[in-house]
Design an enzyme around this catalytic site. Sequence first.
Site, short mmCIF file in Angstrom:
data_model
loop_
_atom_site.label_atom_id
_atom_site.label_comp_id
_atom_site.label_asym_id
_atom_site.label_seq_id
_atom_site.Cartn_x
_atom_site.Cartn_y
_atom_site.Cartn_z
CG ASP A 117 -0.25 -0.13 2.53
OD1 ASP A 117 0.79 -0.81 2.59
OD2 ASP A 117 -0.74 0.43 3.53
CD GLU A 136 3.05 -1.10 7.64
OE1 GLU A 136 3.26 -1.06 8.88
OE2 GLU A 136 3.26 -0.13 6.88
#
Length: 391
Positions: free
Chosen positions: A79, A137
């Site tokens: 991400d 995350e």
Amino acid sequence: MEKIFNRLEEIYPELVDFRRDLHMHPELSHEEVETPKKIAAYLRELGLEVRTEVGGRGVLGFLKGGKPGKTIALRADFDALPIQDEKEVAYKSKVPGVTHACGHDLHTSALLGVAKVLSERKEEVPGTVVFLHQFAEEVTPGGAEYMIKDGCLDGVDVIYGAHVMSLQPYGKFSVIEGYASSAQDDFYITIHGKGGHGASPHETIDALVTGSQLVVNLQQIVSRRVDPLKAAAITVGSFQSGSTTNVIPDTAFIKGTVRTYDEDVRVMIEQKLEQIVKSTCEAADATYELKYVKDCPSIYNDPAETKRVEKVAGYVVGEENIIPGKPMNGSEDYAYYQQEIPGAYFIIGGGNEELKATYPHHHPKFDVDERAMIDIGKMFIGIIFEQSDKK
């Protein structure tokens, strides 16, 4: 292993292309759509068994080796962050306000490189390798918990993770045994008082003054409750109350974060924080609402696995390039995996002044030396072969 290392270096340009594509097309946490598709497609082209939508947006690739051994998971995150990319590079983010300012694009590409070179020589690979690509995350709740609940660690014996660091020079390696990152908890406090005229404070219950006293009182937890030989931090990051000069506000809003390493300290701080909030508000005849959110625990590197990783690093980067590790003040939801099974999380240097890769993580100009992908890849490969069929 040397042949596999050489092959990894051969495909380096391909990994750079993949990384730069991700960098130009970043996706925010829990909004990753195209990134997991690209990862899954790459793994399928290698002939691996692939599982998608793990825990929501996660991707798993499975490689069954031709020799006996453990089932090893290798984790990478994918991400991006809500930050405007201010670098002047050809692969600058094309998505306004979003960029890979933490290295997740590099982690992902490095792990895909490992998958490719190992899939070409799977008969020589010991055990089973699980390529664990995690979404989200950077936020709470993060993707690790969701993927674990969806079975990403089923049958896995041990897990390893790596993080590139821009403030650690390229070519350097570090790892720390035991607690390797801080746990993160956040708190949100609303104080309810009784507002009134600034000239008549005796007729009010001043939420602003009560909140101010509370901010001061909270500092006593670390200074007077935490063992000086253990680390902890309590930070109030936001205090909002009132809007003008002659009005005593009836509410105050306080937000903050708690960082700890030892679980007993973490539990104690949560208890003491609520106790202090309660007593401070009661002393002022105010009421309160407290929301305490427990986020990531501390990463705990298993001693035996840490030694194994250090042994491999001596071969990959050379003993002279292993530098002392120290716990990260930041949190990392990789910690959830190591609450379930043993493993180790290590740091690979990516800083390079010539490339202007010297900005800290989460900075608008963050970048790293892409050769760190090779170091991460070699570390993962070396760990797999060093494990072999040992117990």
